[in-house]
Scaffold this active site. Structure first.
Site, PDB file in Angstrom:
ATOM      1  N   SER A 121      43.686  44.501  38.991  1.00 57.67           N
ATOM      2  CA  SER A 121      43.978  45.906  39.294  1.00 57.67           C
ATOM      3  C   SER A 121      42.932  46.484  40.228  1.00 57.67           C
ATOM      4  O   SER A 121      43.265  47.176  41.197  1.00 57.67           O
ATOM      5  CB  SER A 121      44.025  46.720  38.002  1.00 57.67           C
ATOM      6  OG  SER A 121      45.094  46.324  37.187  1.00 57.67           O
ATOM      7  N   GLU A 122      41.658  46.260  39.921  1.00 58.83           N
ATOM      8  CA  GLU A 122      40.574  46.662  40.824  1.00 58.83           C
ATOM      9  C   GLU A 122      39.455  45.640  40.818  1.00 58.83           C
ATOM     10  O   GLU A 122      39.199  44.991  39.789  1.00 58.83           O
ATOM     11  CB  GLU A 122      39.991  48.024  40.448  1.00 58.83           C
ATOM     12  CG  GLU A 122      40.642  49.220  41.113  1.00 58.83           C
ATOM     13  CD  GLU A 122      41.795  49.768  40.300  1.00 58.83           C
ATOM     14  OE1 GLU A 122      42.523  50.632  40.813  1.00 58.83           O
ATOM     15  OE2 GLU A 122      41.952  49.326  39.153  1.00 58.83           O
ATOM     16  N   THR A 123      38.816  45.526  41.974  1.00 58.46           N
ATOM     17  CA  THR A 123      37.556  44.815  42.101  1.00 58.46           C
ATOM     18  C   THR A 123      36.517  45.829  42.551  1.00 58.46           C
ATOM     19  O   THR A 123      36.755  46.602  43.478  1.00 58.46           O
ATOM     20  CB  THR A 123      37.652  43.666  43.107  1.00 58.46           C
ATOM     21  OG1 THR A 123      38.615  42.712  42.633  1.00 58.46           O
ATOM     22  CG2 THR A 123      36.321  42.971  43.289  1.00 58.46           C
TER      23      THR A 123
END
Length: 268
Positions: free
Chosen positions: A43-45
């Site tokens: 979903s996010e880095t």
């Protein structure tokens, strides 16, 4: 370049929301950050680097989905704070310079981390045409969550209605700048106060497992209805996760645990 995968808003592996975390000396070009986030495909880095003494914050922090940079992300901030603590690079409170201003992370009880985020302003709006069909449920109310979060918050009648959602994601992507938060009061006796699910197909995330930033809108929404500043939200995704919220006017505290599950070297 060291990379870690951290499960956030959970105290056990393979639950909560996984985030990639990379601690850098400086940010490479944006195209490189986006390539890494696409390769990690979570979903996010989060990408962070230390700031010099005397700066308004301790670390610069940015977040990328596989498709785009985002303005605010709770679980990847929690994951970054966890990595800084477990690697000895931060002991107490740490401040992050971000696109949403300075955010802080501090130690909570039982090894939890407490994030200090801006409270999302809620504006009631009419139900957009086609939203109910795209979501697969008729909203009781709809609120805009302001520029930092960029979602529509959709109130449903009960926890079962939230759990049963099978939205048309392609159609849902047309209804907000980032996504749609579906929420309802918890079924009595569950140990949490409200439930939510978050759909972000517009930025490459069909359903986010646990969304800290959404809780900056959920906290004022449910505090107003349930009458308490301190609440607990359950995000009812397949992985699931608990987020403690405390409304403090223009700021909202988000509390959760995190677990590192993978650590390795980025070779490219």
């Amino acid at each position: 370049m060291r990379i870690r995968i951290v499960d956030a808003f959970t105290d056990r592996p393979f639950a909560g929301n996984p985030a990639g975390v990379l601690l850098l000396d400086a940010f490479p070009p944006d195209s490189r950050l986006q390539q890494i986030a696409a390769e990690v495909n979570l979903s996010e880095t989060a990408f962070a680097h230390p700031l010099p003494a005397g700066a308004d914050a301790d670390w610069a922090l940015r977040w990328f989905t596989p498709a785009a940079e985002v303005d605010l992300c709770g679980h990847a901030t929690l994951a970054t704070a966890h990595v800084l603590r477990t690697t000895g690079q931060a002991g107490g409170a740490v401040r992050f310079a971000t696109r949403s201003g300075v955010l802080s992370a501090d130690a909570g009880e039982d090894g939890a981390i407490v994030l200090d985020f801006p409270t999302a302003p809620l504006t009631p709006v009419p139900t957009p045409p086609g939203l109910a069909a795209a979501l697969g449920a008729q909203p009781l109310s709809v609120h805009d969550t302001g520029p930092n979060v960029g979602d529509l918050l959709v109130e449903l009648p009960d926890e079962a209605a939230v759990s049963a959602l099978r939205p048309d994601l392609r159609a849902l992507a047309e209804h907000s700048r980032r996504g749609v938060i579906a929420t309802a009061p918890a079924t009595a006796g569950q140990g949490y106060d409200y439930v939510s699910r978050c759909f972000f197909p517009r930025v490459g995330i069909d359903e986010d497992p646990v969304t800290g930033s959404a809780h900056t809108a959920l906290a004022p929404f449910w505090s107003g209805r349930l009458g308490g500043a301190r609440l607990t939200g359950w995000q009812a995704s397949a992985r699931g996760g608990l987020v403690g919220t405390e409304l403090r006017g223009e700021r909202t505290l988000l509390t959760g645990h995190a677990v590192t599950v993978i650590e390795g070297q980025l070779l490219a």
